[in-house]
Design an enzyme around this catalytic site. Sequence first.
Site, PDB file in Angstrom:
ATOM      1  N   GLU A 288     -14.952  51.078  23.605  1.00  0.00           N
ATOM      2  CA  GLU A 288     -15.969  50.070  23.261  1.00  0.00           C
ATOM      3  C   GLU A 288     -16.327  50.069  21.766  1.00  0.00           C
ATOM      4  O   GLU A 288     -17.398  49.575  21.396  1.00  0.00           O
ATOM      5  CB  GLU A 288     -17.226  50.297  24.088  1.00  0.00           C
ATOM      6  CG  GLU A 288     -17.035  50.052  25.575  1.00  0.00           C
ATOM      7  CD  GLU A 288     -18.364  49.920  26.283  1.00  0.00           C
ATOM      8  OE1 GLU A 288     -18.740  48.787  26.604  1.00  0.00           O
ATOM      9  OE2 GLU A 288     -19.026  50.960  26.501  1.00  0.00           O
TER      10      GLU A 288
ATOM     11  N   HIS B  40     -24.855  52.387  20.825  1.00  0.00           N
ATOM     12  CA  HIS B  40     -24.609  51.775  22.136  1.00  0.00           C
ATOM     13  C   HIS B  40     -24.887  52.838  23.185  1.00  0.00           C
ATOM     14  O   HIS B  40     -24.391  53.958  23.087  1.00  0.00           O
ATOM     15  CB  HIS B  40     -23.167  51.282  22.277  1.00  0.00           C
ATOM     16  CG  HIS B  40     -22.815  50.976  23.708  1.00  0.00           C
ATOM     17  ND1 HIS B  40     -23.520  50.051  24.459  1.00  0.00           N
ATOM     18  CD2 HIS B  40     -21.886  51.507  24.542  1.00  0.00           C
ATOM     19  CE1 HIS B  40     -23.019  50.023  25.681  1.00  0.00           C
ATOM     20  NE2 HIS B  40     -22.029  50.889  25.765  1.00  0.00           N
TER      21      HIS B  40
ATOM     22  N   HIS C  21     -25.245  47.385  32.387  1.00  0.00           N
ATOM     23  CA  HIS C  21     -24.495  48.282  31.515  1.00  0.00           C
ATOM     24  C   HIS C  21     -25.424  49.147  30.644  1.00  0.00           C
ATOM     25  O   HIS C  21     -25.475  50.355  30.814  1.00  0.00           O
ATOM     26  CB  HIS C  21     -23.557  47.423  30.654  1.00  0.00           C
ATOM     27  CG  HIS C  21     -22.615  48.193  29.788  1.00  0.00           C
ATOM     28  ND1 HIS C  21     -21.490  47.622  29.244  1.00  0.00           N
ATOM     29  CD2 HIS C  21     -22.625  49.466  29.347  1.00  0.00           C
ATOM     30  CE1 HIS C  21     -20.840  48.526  28.531  1.00  0.00           C
ATOM     31  NE2 HIS C  21     -21.514  49.643  28.569  1.00  0.00           N
TER      32      HIS C  21
ATOM     33  N   HIS D 105     -26.364  53.797  27.517  1.00  0.00           N
ATOM     34  CA  HIS D 105     -26.653  53.443  28.913  1.00  0.00           C
ATOM     35  C   HIS D 105     -27.973  54.128  29.288  1.00  0.00           C
ATOM     36  O   HIS D 105     -28.126  54.654  30.380  1.00  0.00           O
ATOM     37  CB  HIS D 105     -25.523  53.905  29.841  1.00  0.00           C
ATOM     38  CG  HIS D 105     -24.140  53.610  29.346  1.00  0.00           C
ATOM     39  ND1 HIS D 105     -23.071  54.448  29.560  1.00  0.00           N
ATOM     40  CD2 HIS D 105     -23.654  52.553  28.640  1.00  0.00           C
ATOM     41  CE1 HIS D 105     -21.980  53.922  29.005  1.00  0.00           C
ATOM     42  NE2 HIS D 105     -22.304  52.778  28.434  1.00  0.00           N
TER      43      HIS D 105
END
Length: 255
Positions: free
Chosen positions: A77, A96, A167, A98
């Site tokens: 990613e 980024h 996500h 979760h």
Amino acid sequence: MPDISQIKDDLVTANRVLAYHHVVDSFGHVSIRNPENPKHFFLSRARAPNCVEIGDITEFDFQGKIIGHEPGKPYSERFIHGSIYEARPDVMAVVHNHSPNVVPFTVQSKKKMKPIMHMCAPIGSDIPTWDISHKFGVTNLLVTSVDMGRDLAQCLGNRTVSLMRGHGSVVVGKSLREVVFTSIYMEINAEMLLKAYQLGDGDITPLSDGEVAANSGARAGFTLERGWENWCRLTGRPYYAQDWNMGPGFSKTDK
Ligand code: MN
């Protein structure tokens, strides 16, 4: 001239700090733009953030191509980072994650993520949710191409945070310290907000737009250094002091 090895060492620290605060677990990542070449950025090879070492730090271009030293498989990613740096010249660092208390807010729209405590103001009042299926149909929900990264960056716009349906989220900042700070306090805000929603029927009072602006403006070097020094101590990482100046927005009650 910036000390690149020190910047990479701070990036290792950012990985450890985000893991310590459960913003990332074995997954999720943090990057910083290369100050010597703003078209490139630094990101670890695909490894759990708590395990990242300085030798794992890899340089990439906006298309996710590795430049030079290739210590191992890159994150699938990584396109998230390149596309945001491409779209946002003001952004110097990207997370980024979760983050577990944030994810519930990505799958419903009636009770929105809003900042409810002053430390969390920098997440902003207007937080969009990017849905990968709108443009790309049925996927494994991972951002694995430049096209997907650009679509996410477009949803983020000029904001600090975008949620990602089913996500997690992306968080951006003008510095590594800032993006780590915002990511930690978004997770804290989400946990508190879930409790606040449970207490009543959803009639919470979030910070107003004016309060968000006032708090975000007051988050000066002093605030970021105070957090960063403590987080270095908590994770056993070296602390490279930066400017502790209070900045123009600091509390006017401090003479
Ligand atoms: Mn992910």
